[in-house]
Design an enzyme around this catalytic site. Structure first.
Site, PDB file in Angstrom:
ATOM      1  N   SER A 316       0.828  -1.099   0.011  1.00 36.47           N
ATOM      2  CA  SER A 316      -0.091   0.093   0.046  1.00 36.47           C
ATOM      3  C   SER A 316       1.006   1.295  -0.020  1.00 36.47           C
ATOM      4  O   SER A 316       2.067   1.081   0.474  1.00 36.47           O
ATOM      5  CB  SER A 316      -0.854   0.099   1.109  1.00 36.47           C
ATOM      6  OG  SER A 316      -0.098   0.100   2.187  1.00 36.47           O
ATOM      7  N   ASP A 317       0.249   2.200  -0.389  1.00 32.83           N
ATOM      8  CA  ASP A 317       0.863   3.609  -0.267  1.00 32.83           C
ATOM      9  C   ASP A 317       0.705   3.843   1.254  1.00 32.83           C
ATOM     10  O   ASP A 317      -0.076   3.250   1.897  1.00 32.83           O
ATOM     11  CB  ASP A 317       0.315   4.745  -1.151  1.00 32.83           C
ATOM     12  CG  ASP A 317       1.254   6.128  -1.393  1.00 32.83           C
ATOM     13  OD1 ASP A 317       2.383   6.087  -0.351  1.00 32.83           O
ATOM     14  OD2 ASP A 317       1.062   6.670  -2.228  1.00 32.83           O
ATOM     15  N   TRP A 318       1.445   4.800   1.787  1.00 31.28           N
ATOM     16  CA  TRP A 318       1.440   5.095   3.135  1.00 31.28           C
ATOM     17  C   TRP A 318       0.255   5.457   3.778  1.00 31.28           C
ATOM     18  O   TRP A 318      -0.327   6.826   3.417  1.00 31.28           O
ATOM     19  CB  TRP A 318       2.737   5.746   3.598  1.00 31.28           C
ATOM     20  CG  TRP A 318       3.737   5.226   3.703  1.00 31.28           C
ATOM     21  CD1 TRP A 318       4.856   5.459   4.905  1.00 31.28           C
ATOM     22  CD2 TRP A 318       4.575   4.221   2.976  1.00 31.28           C
ATOM     23  NE1 TRP A 318       5.847   4.358   4.818  1.00 31.28           N
ATOM     24  CE2 TRP A 318       5.975   3.865   3.775  1.00 31.28           C
ATOM     25  CE3 TRP A 318       4.007   3.450   1.930  1.00 31.28           C
ATOM     26  CZ2 TRP A 318       6.622   2.724   3.150  1.00 31.28           C
ATOM     27  CZ3 TRP A 318       5.046   2.547   1.330  1.00 31.28           C
ATOM     28  CH2 TRP A 318       6.187   2.195   2.065  1.00 31.28           C
ATOM     29  N   GLY A 319      -0.532   4.841   4.376  1.00 34.38           N
ATOM     30  CA  GLY A 319      -2.096   5.252   5.013  1.00 34.38           C
ATOM     31  C   GLY A 319      -3.149   5.030   4.015  1.00 34.38           C
ATOM     32  O   GLY A 319      -4.224   5.446   4.096  1.00 34.38           O
ATOM     33  N   ALA A 320      -2.728   4.162   3.026  1.00 37.32           N
ATOM     34  CA  ALA A 320      -3.909   4.065   1.984  1.00 37.32           C
ATOM     35  C   ALA A 320      -4.920   2.925   2.103  1.00 37.32           C
ATOM     36  O   ALA A 320      -5.735   2.698   1.157  1.00 37.32           O
ATOM     37  CB  ALA A 320      -3.430   3.860   0.533  1.00 37.32           C
TER      38      ALA A 320
END
Length: 827
Positions: A316-320
């Site tokens: 994942s992208d960070w916090g996605a």
């Protein structure tokens, strides 16, 4: 069974008790269709072996389950690595399996913790696409837009390899690079500079060469941000904090696009990434046809893991991540940054993995076989690249530089042995200097360049000299720009500014006076006759800059800091004005036709050797050979597809971005609408001249069929799509008196039988060729089946249309020198 549960699958606001309760009762969660707006268009759909229904609309996303496993007979050279990965997984406890798929706080931007009993040292993931950002004594390379402007395959690989060397030497297993999303749908997108070009073919080549370079150096490459991630505005949900809980007020923007557009534009360069054996993909923040990118089963399970045969892992992208089971079943393999404590909260959400994975497996909500496959995918590139053998430890200086994950947030120990503050730059400054010059585009030259030995040089503009500080994270008034901001930037250990390089070179050439004026406001408001010393300067060099960054889209396409007024005032007095832009990409340049402006250079973001890269061009040590990887329009309003902004937020799903322009982005749009431009896609001048002649086109096979042979999927999809079926050759000559490099370009015009909406011509080949003065050379272009096909939404495959193709050969999208018409199909 498919259970739709809006609360669990789209909202990261629950208390842990509520989250665990939801995990305990759900079998399969699908949040694919939470988009209220649908349109009757050709579908973004995917047909899987389970006969998924084709939707006749876009704005909603079909369910594609289950998540495909890495094949027992993995292909592409990963066979032995898969065997090792499976053996590793067999030894893990369920708690260790949860650790393997969940990021945790630690020294790197992303961390998978070690399992000492198995000799596994963990994984260190580091930004970014032009430098190892969380590091000292590391290089800042040219940005992706500069690499694309070089149109040089060798340079792209060379850059990727050198970057990979630095990542590895600092102990990073995974480079969060390169970028194909954004592709460049909008001229205003804030992260276009991190990617390559507003064209899928050129970006695809750059992705493949960069990934191969990274991984040749022993570092895992991450293709990002997958997919249709074309703006920064509203890329994340809007939250409201209420005491100890967080409510989601508005879902993130939904990028809504049809199936053909998905395949022919946005998926195209990611297919190159899979073919290049990219270790990992990073799913994006925004929703895609109503479903968040990291829990979109159509794009992850369907397009990536099934159609393209991707055998690596999706992080994942960070916090996605906004769900647990839904994301896992939809194909997500690794949750970053993991969300533990303050580290995760900084990215807006707690972790949905971690202990929840253990619970879900134990209560039967998630099949342990799915978790095992996640880890096999993660560990296969690790073994394939030999990262289990003598890989450098994480540089002990790293934690102090990682502001996202302070030591007091760590819950595990890390192996921080070995030399601290390692200098990993080697001789990369030479490459960066060369690459910066190669990515510089000469847009205008009426005799101002190259410089000879001017007696008196005046340098103007706030982009000329040193910044007030070295960390290139924010916009600043005074100081040269070598990169944009956000996770894609780099920390500068060494910088050569344009002013320094000009002064140094001028002294060596016998110039008597180099005067400089760095305050834009002063330049604009002054009578220049009162500013400069003595006589009118022989040449006035104006240095302009344009900032762009993550999490914000550009508000305009002009240069920053009132740069247009700086140019106009200088050019009003100086009859030999040379303008240089350091920019994230497109600037509209309204003063370009001013008679006193004798040369314009678009230098992009060239990296830490910026000044030397510039003087190499100014003085003719390097003959400029860069070409635009985008179109410069006459007016900002001439571009279509601006970022979606200013929504009246009255509902949870109000933020919708309809890709109604479909295939018509950048030069495709200007060509289809017959709009005049200032400088077209592919444009770039030289200090010499080149000619194209003797165009030949010949089929490789005398039995080319409309449909590809049905073959077992390999990394990149059906291997038949990647086979050369047509050869085009030209004779290229340097007709001038200076040696230099040319970039002949091949564009394809499709037959009239191709479905409506097909652009008038599309880039399908280029080569950078160096020629001595008077030299000529035969240059060949290999056209693959994919290059001559369109995506058919009915048969769900690439199809070569009937009729006459036109092969356009030239030096830009509008400088077409020769054309050749052929009928490709033989049956």
């Amino acid at each position: 069974m498919v259970v739709k549960n809006k609360a669990f699958s789209t909202c990261p606001s629950h208390t842990m008790a509520a989250l665990l309760s939801a995990l305990a009762v759900l079998t399969v969660v699908n949040a694919q269709a939470y988009d209220s707006g649908s349109r009757a268009e050709d579908a973004f759909s995917y047909v899987q072996p389970l006969n998924t229904t084709i939707l006749n609309e876009y704005g909603s996303s079909p369910a594609v389950y289950p998540s495909p496993k890495v094949a027992a007979n993995a292909t592409g050279g990963w066979e032995d690595a898969v065997t090792k990965a499976r053996a590793f997984v067999d030894k893990l406890t369920i708690e260790e399996k949860a650790d393997m798929v969940t990021g945790q706080a630690g020294p790197c931007v992303g961390n998978i913790v070690a399992i000492p009993r198995l000799g596994f040292q963990g994984l260190c993931l580091q930004d970014g696409p032009l430098a190892i950002r969380v590091a000292d004594y590391a290089s800042v390379f040219s940005a992706g837009v500069s690499a694309a402007a070089s149109w040089d395959r060798t340079l792209m690989h060379e850059r990727g390899y050198a970057m990979g060397q630095e990542f590895k030497a600092k102990g990073a297993h995974v480079a969060l690079s390169p970028v194909a999303g954004p592709l460049g749908r909008s001229a205003y997108a804030g992260r276009n500079w991190e990617g390559f070009a507003a064209d899928p073919y050129l970006t695809g080549v750059a992705m493949e060469e960069t990934i191969t370079g990274h991984q040749d150096a022993g570092v895992q490459a991450t293709a990002k941000h997958y997919i249709a991630n074309e703006q920064e505005t509203m890329r994340n949900p809007i939250y409201t904090v209420n005491g100890t809980t967080t409510d989601t007020d508005y879902a993130a923007l939904s990028a809504n696009l049809d199936d053909r557009t998905m395949h022919e534009l946005y998926l195209w360069p990611f297919a190159n990434a899979v073919k290049a054996k990219a270790a990992s993909f990073m799913c994006s923040y925004q929703r895609i046809n109503g479903s968040y990118g990291c829990q979109n089963s159509a794009t992850q399970n369907g397009l990536l893991k099934t159609e393209l045969g991707f055998q690596g892992y999706i992080m994942s992208d960070w916090g996605a991540v906004h769900s647990g089971v839904a994301s896992i079943e939809a194909g997500l393999d690794m949750n970053m940054p993991g969300g533990l404590g303050a580290y995760g909260q900084a990215f807006g959400a707690p972790s949905f993995f971690g202990g929840n994975v253990t619970l879900a497996v134990n209560n039967g909500t998630v099949d342990v076989a799915r978790v095992d496959d996640m880890i096999v995918r993660i560990m296969t590139p690790y073994y394939w690249l030999g990262q289990d053998k003598d890989f450098p430890t994480i540089d002990p200086s790293t934690p102090a530089l990682n502001t996202f994950s302070p030591v007091n947030t760590w819950t595990r120990e890390y192996n921080l042995t070995g030399e601290s503050s390692r200098d990993v730059r080697a001789d990369h400054s030479k490459l960066i200097r060369k690459h910066g010059a190669a990515g510089t585009v000469l847009l205008k030259n009426t005799g101002g360049l190259p410089l000879k030995s001017p007696r008196n040089i005046a340098v103007f503009g706030n982009d000329a000299a040193e910044p007030s500080k070295q960390l290139n994270q924010k916009n600043y008034e005074f100081g040269t720009l070598l990169a944009g901001g956000g996770s894609g930037t780099g920390q500068v250990s060494s910088l050569v500014t344009p002013l320094h390089a000009i002064q140094e070179r001028a002294a060596a050439n016998g110039t008597k006076l180099v005067q400089y004026f760095l305050n834009n406001t002063e330049i604009i408001e002054s009578d220049l006759d009162d500013l400069w010393i003595g006589e009118l300067p022989n040449v006035c060099i104006v240095m302009l800059k344009t900032w762009a960054e993550e999490a914000a889209d550009r508000e305009h396409l002009s240069v920053d800091w009132q740069g247009n007024y700086v140019v106009e005032n200088v050019a009003s007095k100086c009859n030999n004005t040379v303008v240089v832009t350091h920019s994230s990409g497109i600037n509209t340049l309204p003063w370009a036709d001013h008679e006193n402006i004798t040369a314009i250079l678009a230098a992009h973001y060239p990296g830490e050797q910026s000044g030397y890269s510039l003087t190499d061009i100014l003085y003719g040590d390097v003959n400029p050979s860069g070409h635009l990887p985008y179109t410069i329009a006459l007016n900002g309003s001439d571009y279509n597809a601006p970022p979606t902004t200013g929504i009246n937020t009255t509902g949870y799903y109000d933020w919708q971005s309809w890709f109604d322009e479909k295939l018509e982005i950048d030069y495709r749009h200007f060509d289809a609408r017959n709009i005049s431009v200032r400088y077209e896609f592919g444009f770039g001048l030289s200090y010499t001249t080149f000619n194209i002649s003797d165009v030949q086109a010949e089929a490789v096979d005398d039995k080319i069929t409309a449909h590809p042979e049905d073959r077992p999927i390999m990394p990149g999809g059906n291997p038949a799509l990647w086979e050369c079926i047509y050869n085009v050759t030209i004779s290229l000559a340097n007709s001038g008196d200076v040696a230099g490099a040319s970039v002949p370009q091949l564009y394809v015009g499709f037959p009239d039988s191709t479905p409506a909406g097909t652009p008038p011509k599309q880039l399908r080949g280029f080569e950078k060729v160096y020629l001595e003065a008077g030299e000529s050379q035969t240059v060949g272009f290999e056209l693959m089946r994919r290059d001559l096909s369109y995506w058919d939404i009915i048969s769900q495959q690439w199809v070569i249309p009937e009729g006459e193709f036109t092969f356009y050969l030239g030096f830009s999208s509008r400088d077409i020198v020769e054309a050749k018409k052929v009928t490709v199909l033989s049956a």
